[in-house]
Design an enzyme around this catalytic site. Structure first.
Site, PDB file in Angstrom:
ATOM      1  CE  LYS A 145      35.311 -90.804 -49.977  1.00  0.00           C
ATOM      2  NZ  LYS A 145      35.191 -89.401 -49.499  1.00  0.00           N
ATOM      3  CB  CYS A 173      40.861 -82.245 -43.386  1.00  0.00           C
ATOM      4  SG  CYS A 173      40.919 -82.011 -45.146  1.00  0.00           S
TER       5      CYS A 173
END
Ligand code: UD1
Length: 445
Positions: free
Chosen positions: A44, A138
């Site tokens: 990813k 985040c």
């Protein structure tokens, strides 16, 4: 490369993008032993940054081994918003950045995918300007970008932050960034990637010292080199880039995902099962393999791209701390903690990369684990068994840790917050089911 029709979306299975994915629950029934072989998907983190890197080329590029993930879809949306053409066929993605219509990325897209900030480097290098919203923090930390910004400034860019957006431009009549000597205070993966991409098209030589050495940085360097960039030293702490005026087309395959592979190795350890993995690059997993061997299992290298996990008689507790590559990856910390939760003794795991990456502790404790947090350390007293419970995934790797815990637990675990899982694991349920695990996604209520 052949020219292809340009479309601006990447198609993902509906199950990943539909609102139901947010409310769905993963039901994991513990106790099954696993066996068989797992096909590891493309990495990813490598795919995301290579997609950004395709902006550097004035010719279409083909990237192979792209995983089907929500994060990839989002990066595709960011590139499409810049006016870039994308066409996906199976695991292949064609990116046509011959013309880039916009140099500003929309906030609603960047805020959903932190890695999309990394387009700032290639956009600035190719177009002479970029306006990218700050990605914000985040769940795992504040995640500032000052190392990216300072490096770009060292290369001659004017950078200022206004109303939450980073405005960067190459000043005056010069059309290119200038090579520079850059020392990173911390070997940030993203900053190394941003600056390496920017330097490929700069005038003169750039040296990045204290660079990140992660395999994804090396993969990005190889991608850029396949387009004609001149980069040396990727994979070490000093990277030298000699700028070139332009980059050409390429056809490039992404490396296998070392974190996905690592997650399956830990699944083998937690369920005391023999599992083999392919394709995998064993050198990318050295720190994890060493720790799994301390735990008592064996990780056998069976050829250049295949690993087999063979469980041992005991699950020994081991201490570790996360760190930049080749240290133990922070992206494997949560999964390894799930394993230590059922080890035969006490262990300490120290998170040094992100300041707030222990959200899974409370959820593991709901399943009967005995873990205390002291600052950035988790003190884990192994328990004989976990018990299934309803739990909430707090971030991507935490969600994988809960799946692993559920596989080893007594009874049924119901995991909410699956949008985290879908960001970064391609078909995790299907792959685990193939190994004999009992789990199924149920619609939310
Ligand atoms: C990448 C990975 C992520 C992984 C992380 C560390 C991608 C898309 N994501 O994230 O999965 O967990 O590497 O291996 O590749 N920092 C600063 N200032 C900066 C940049 C970073 O203080 O300008 C700090 C961060 O807040 C964090 C640490 O450095 O505490 C590491 O961050 P970094 O290596 O940059 O991670 P990412 O590239 O964001």
């Amino acid at each position: 490369m052949e020219d292809t029709a340009i479309v601006t979306t990447i198609n993902l299975p509906n199950s990943l993008t539909s609102p139901e994915a947010d409310s769905a629950v993963l039901e994991v029934t513990g106790g099954a032993s696993l066996s068989g072989q797992v096909a590891v998907s493309g990495a990813k983190n490598s795919a995301l940054v290579v997609m950004a890197g395709a902006l550097l080329s004035g010719q279409p590029c083909r990237i192979r081994n792209i995983p089907h993930l929500v994060d990839i879809e989002r990066m595709g949306e960011v590139l499409a918003a810049l006016g870039v053409g994308l066409q996906r066929q199976g695991d292949s993605l064609e990116i046509d950045a011959r013309s880039i219509a916009h140099t500003q990325a929309p906030y609603d897209l960047v805020s959903r995918l932190r890695a999309s900030f990394f387009v700032i480097g290639p956009l600035l290098a190719r177009m002479g300007e970029a306006r990218i919203p700050l990605p914000g923090g985040c769940a795992i930390g504040a995640r500032p970008v000052e190392l990216h910004v300072r490096g770009l400034q060292a290369m001659g860019a004017n950078v200022h932050i206004d109303h939450g957006t980073v405005h960067a431009c190459v000043p005056g009549r010069r059309s290119r960034l200038q090579g520079a000597k850059i020392y990173l205070d911390y070997p940030s993966v993203g900053a190394t990637e941003t600056l390496m991409m920017a330097a490929t098209l700069a005038e003169g030589e750039t040296i990045i010292e204290n660079a990140a050495q992660e395999p994804e940085v090396t993969d990005l360097a190889n991608f850029c080199r396949s387009m004609g960039a001149r980069i040396q030293g990727a994979g070490t702490n000093t990277i030298a880039i000699a700028g070139v005026p332009s980059l050409h087309s390429t056809d490039f395959g992404i490396i296998p995902d070392r974190i996905e592979a690592g997650t399956f190795l830990v699944a083998g350890a937690m369920t005391r099962s023999e599992i083999s993995l392919c394709p995998v690059i064993p050198e990318h997993l050295t720190a994890l393999i060493a720790k799994l061997q301390e735990v008592g299992g064996q990780v056998l290298v069976e050829g250049p791209n295949r690993l087999r996990y063979v469980p041992g008689a005991t699950l020994n507790p081991v201490d570790l701390q996360t760190g930049p590559f080749p240290g133990f990856p922070t992206d494997m910390q949560a999964q390894f903690m799930a394993l230590m939760a059922v080890a035969q003794g006490s262990s300490i795991i120290t998170e040094t990369v992100f300041e707030n990456r222990l959200g899974h502790v409370a959820e593991l404790n709901r399943m009967g684990a005995d873990i205390r947090i002291n600052g950035s350390c988790a003190i884990i007293k192994g328990v004989p068994r976990l018990s299934g419970a309803p739990v909430l995934a707090t971030d991507l790797r935490a969600s994988a840790a809960l799946v692993l815990a559920g596989l080893a637990a007594e009874g049924t675990t119901l995991i909410q917050g699956l949008h985290h899982l879908d960001r970064g694991y391609e078909n995790l349920e299907g792959k685990l089911q193939q190994l004999g695990a009992q789990l199924a996604r149920k619609p939310g209520v």
